[in-house]
Design an enzyme around this catalytic site. Structure first.
Site, PDB file in Angstrom:
ATOM      1  N   GLY A   1     -16.250   1.737  -1.278  1.00 59.07           N
ATOM      2  CA  GLY A   1     -14.858   1.288  -1.240  1.00 59.07           C
ATOM      3  C   GLY A   1     -14.645   0.041  -0.413  1.00 59.07           C
TER       4      GLY A   1
ATOM      5  N   ALA B   1      -5.247   4.865  -8.288  1.00 58.16           N
ATOM      6  CA  ALA B   1      -6.442   4.001  -8.286  1.00 58.16           C
ATOM      7  C   ALA B   1      -7.217   4.182  -9.585  1.00 58.16           C
ATOM      8  CB  ALA B   1      -7.319   4.329  -7.080  1.00 58.16           C
TER       9      ALA B   1
ATOM     10  N   LYS C   1       3.559   1.522  -3.791  1.00 57.23           N
ATOM     11  CA  LYS C   1       2.994   0.771  -4.911  1.00 57.23           C
ATOM     12  C   LYS C   1       3.776   0.925  -6.221  1.00 57.23           C
ATOM     13  CE  LYS C   1      -1.875   0.315  -3.693  1.00 57.23           C
ATOM     14  NZ  LYS C   1      -3.234   0.552  -4.171  1.00 57.23           N
TER      15      LYS C   1
ATOM     16  N   THR D   1       0.840  -1.198   0.000  1.00 57.03           N
ATOM     17  CA  THR D   1       0.000   0.000   0.000  1.00 57.03           C
ATOM     18  C   THR D   1       0.874   1.247   0.000  1.00 57.03           C
ATOM     19  OG1 THR D   1      -1.946   1.011   1.017  1.00 57.03           O
ATOM     20  CG2 THR D   1      -0.367  -0.014   2.525  1.00 57.03           C
TER      21      THR D   1
ATOM     22  N   GLY E   1     -11.203  11.686 -11.107  1.00 53.21           N
ATOM     23  CA  GLY E   1      -9.865  11.566 -10.530  1.00 53.21           C
ATOM     24  C   GLY E   1      -8.921  10.858 -11.483  1.00 53.21           C
TER      25      GLY E   1
ATOM     26  N   ARG F   1      -8.848  17.451 -12.074  1.00 53.05           N
ATOM     27  CA  ARG F   1      -8.378  18.835 -11.926  1.00 53.05           C
ATOM     28  C   ARG F   1      -7.191  19.081 -12.860  1.00 53.05           C
ATOM     29  NH1 ARG F   1      -5.855  20.389  -6.184  1.00 53.05           N
ATOM     30  NH2 ARG F   1      -4.528  18.657  -6.807  1.00 53.05           N
ATOM     31  N   THR F   2      -6.213  18.182 -12.826  1.00 51.78           N
ATOM     32  CA  THR F   2      -5.068  18.315 -13.732  1.00 51.78           C
ATOM     33  C   THR F   2      -5.364  17.501 -14.992  1.00 51.78           C
ATOM     34  OG1 THR F   2      -3.691  18.380 -11.749  1.00 51.78           O
ATOM     35  CG2 THR F   2      -2.537  18.112 -13.844  1.00 51.78           C
TER      36      THR F   2
HETATM   37  P1  ATR Z   1      -4.630   7.640  -5.473  1.00 50.63           P
HETATM   38  O1  ATR Z   1      -3.308   7.333  -6.125  1.00 50.63           O
HETATM   39  O2  ATR Z   1      -4.801   7.027  -4.128  1.00 50.63           O
HETATM   40  O3  ATR Z   1      -5.811   7.387  -6.363  1.00 50.63           O
HETATM   41  P2  ATR Z   1      -3.824  10.417  -5.647  1.00 50.63           P
HETATM   42  O4  ATR Z   1      -2.752  10.117  -6.606  1.00 50.63           O
HETATM   43  O5  ATR Z   1      -3.448  11.171  -4.433  1.00 50.63           O
HETATM   44  O6  ATR Z   1      -4.637   9.175  -5.131  1.00 50.63           O
HETATM   45  O7  ATR Z   1      -4.958  11.179  -6.482  1.00 50.63           O
HETATM   46  C1  ATR Z   1      -5.861  11.965  -5.874  1.00 50.63           C
HETATM   47  C2  ATR Z   1      -6.844  12.524  -6.879  1.00 50.63           C
HETATM   48  O8  ATR Z   1      -7.560  13.546  -6.220  1.00 50.63           O
HETATM   49  C3  ATR Z   1      -6.199  13.154  -8.098  1.00 50.63           C
HETATM   50  O9  ATR Z   1      -7.053  12.962  -9.193  1.00 50.63           O
HETATM   51  C4  ATR Z   1      -6.136  14.621  -7.704  1.00 50.63           C
HETATM   52  O10 ATR Z   1      -6.168  15.548  -8.758  1.00 50.63           O
HETATM   53  P3  ATR Z   1      -4.802  16.067  -9.444  1.00 50.63           P
HETATM   54  O11 ATR Z   1      -4.399  14.998 -10.388  1.00 50.63           O
HETATM   55  O12 ATR Z   1      -5.201  17.328 -10.114  1.00 50.63           O
HETATM   56  O13 ATR Z   1      -3.817  16.293  -8.328  1.00 50.63           O
HETATM   57  C5  ATR Z   1      -7.426  14.750  -6.945  1.00 50.63           C
HETATM   58  N1  ATR Z   1      -7.410  15.900  -6.041  1.00 50.63           N
HETATM   59  C6  ATR Z   1      -6.678  16.047  -4.921  1.00 50.63           C
HETATM   60  N2  ATR Z   1      -6.945  17.244  -4.334  1.00 50.63           N
HETATM   61  C7  ATR Z   1      -7.871  17.860  -5.124  1.00 50.63           C
HETATM   62  C8  ATR Z   1      -8.580  19.103  -5.072  1.00 50.63           C
HETATM   63  N3  ATR Z   1      -8.383  19.972  -4.066  1.00 50.63           N
HETATM   64  N4  ATR Z   1      -9.475  19.393  -6.055  1.00 50.63           N
HETATM   65  C9  ATR Z   1      -9.690  18.527  -7.078  1.00 50.63           C
HETATM   66  N5  ATR Z   1      -9.051  17.328  -7.184  1.00 50.63           N
HETATM   67  C10 ATR Z   1      -8.172  16.997  -6.221  1.00 50.63           C
END
Ligand code: ATR
Length: 293
Positions: free
Chosen positions: A256, A143, A79, A75, A139, A163-164
């Site tokens: 989840g 994941a 990963k 985890t 997102g 967002r990105t």
């Molecule tokens: P994991 O790998 O566990 O899926 P992560 O890599 O931390 O988690 O991804 C978190 C997601 O939440 C990403 O899609 C991130 O968007 P960015 O790619 O733009 O960073 C999104 N996220 C985190 N904070 C955010 C915020 N304040 N508003 C919108 N999206 C957010």
């Protein structure tokens, strides 16, 4: 027999060891799920958490071999970094770029990624065929990448909102290589969310608990989730009342915890070759989440 003594594991010289490596690992529900499954099938196995810091990862991976551990889950935050430390990576894990399960085959370690398959299993168990689904995936983290890898092979259309935008388009490009669904990426915002969800049959949320609620409110208030929709929110700590409200609106919803149990089932099968009743693991996870043990 007291609840404590009935839950004690009988460790012997023949006990086989599995576990999880991560930082932190104190709150993991995996030991409860796997130990309940071992007990229910009468297997002489035990599953333990290993707190492994970044700088100790290579030593910990070598330790799997030297200690004869059967396998481990991986985890956060390991990963991705663990890939270069293994002898073999199966194809999905290689293409996703992350490993969540390691299996020791005599003295070789093989890495797998079961996250996407677990999401697919979870959605399939909601009861509908997925092949004609238009999916919105929220997102673009690790994941989301694993889920897109598996979903894109079976659904009709996959739209990733993030967002990105660049991260979403990188996942869409990977998914397109799978030659299944039509894959698109868009920036996450109210306008795109409204437009895309209103013509989708499935919504998968991978945004974390501190981000998703404001989008969830919009989806509920504007009645964008309705009776024919399949929904998976991969968070296993509640994101407000979204799951309950979406169910009230008639959507078929998995959370989840369901996905975590499906992922555990897949790891369990890789280590033991045995299938385990879903409910055994799910009840153990619910108990562990409620008691914090
Ligand atoms: P994991 O790998 O566990 O899926 P992560 O890599 O931390 O988690 O991804 C978190 C997601 O939440 C990403 O899609 C991130 O968007 P960015 O790619 O733009 O960073 C999104 N996220 C985190 N904070 C955010 C915020 N304040 N508003 C919108 N999206 C957010």
């Amino acid at each position: 027999m007291s609840p404590l003594s009935s839950s004690l594991l009988r460790i012997s010289g023949k006990t086989k060891v599995c576990g999880i490596i991560g930082d932190p690992v104190e709150h993991t529900l995996s030991p409860a799920m796997h130990n309940a499954a071992f007990r229910s099938l009468g297997l002489n196995f035990v599953y333990v958490p290993f707190h492994v810091r970044r700088e100790e990862l290579a030593d910990a991976i070598r330790g799997i071999k030297s200690l004869g551990i059967v396998g481990v889950n991986v985890t956060m935050p390991h990963k991705t970094r663990v890939l270069r430390l293994l002898d073999k990576i199966d194809q999905p894990a290689r293409e996703i770029g992350a490993v969540n399960t390691i299996v020791r085959h005599s003295n070789k370690l093989e890495g797998y990624n079961t996250d996407g398959e677990a999401a697919l299993d979870t959605l399939s168990h909601l009861g509908d065929s997925l092949s004609s689904c238009r999916v919105v995936l929220l997102g673009a983290g690790g994941a989301a990448r694993a889920i897109a890898y598996n979903l894109s092979k079976v659904v009709q259309q996959l739209t990733i909102l993030n967002r990105t935008r660049l991260k979403a388009s990188s996942i869409a490009a990977m998914a397109r290589m799978r030659r299944g669904a039509e894959c698109r990426s868009l920036e996450l915002g109210a306008v795109n969310l409204r437009k895309e969800v209103s013509r989708a049959d499935m919504l998968v949320n991978t945004l974390p608990v501190h981000v998703f609620p404001r989008f969830a409110r919009l989806l509920i208030q504007e009645r964008l989730v309705g009776s024919d929709m399949l929904i998976l929110d991969i968070n296993y700590h509640a994101t407000g009342d979204f799951v309950a409200k979406a169910k009230q609106a008639g959507a078929k919803v998995a959370d989840g915890l369901d996905m975590l149990v499906r992922q555990a089932e897949l790891s369990f099968r890789l280590w033991t070759g045995r299938a385990v009743p879903f409910e055994v693991m799910r009840e153990a996870a619910i108990r562990a989440r409620a008691t914090g043990r």
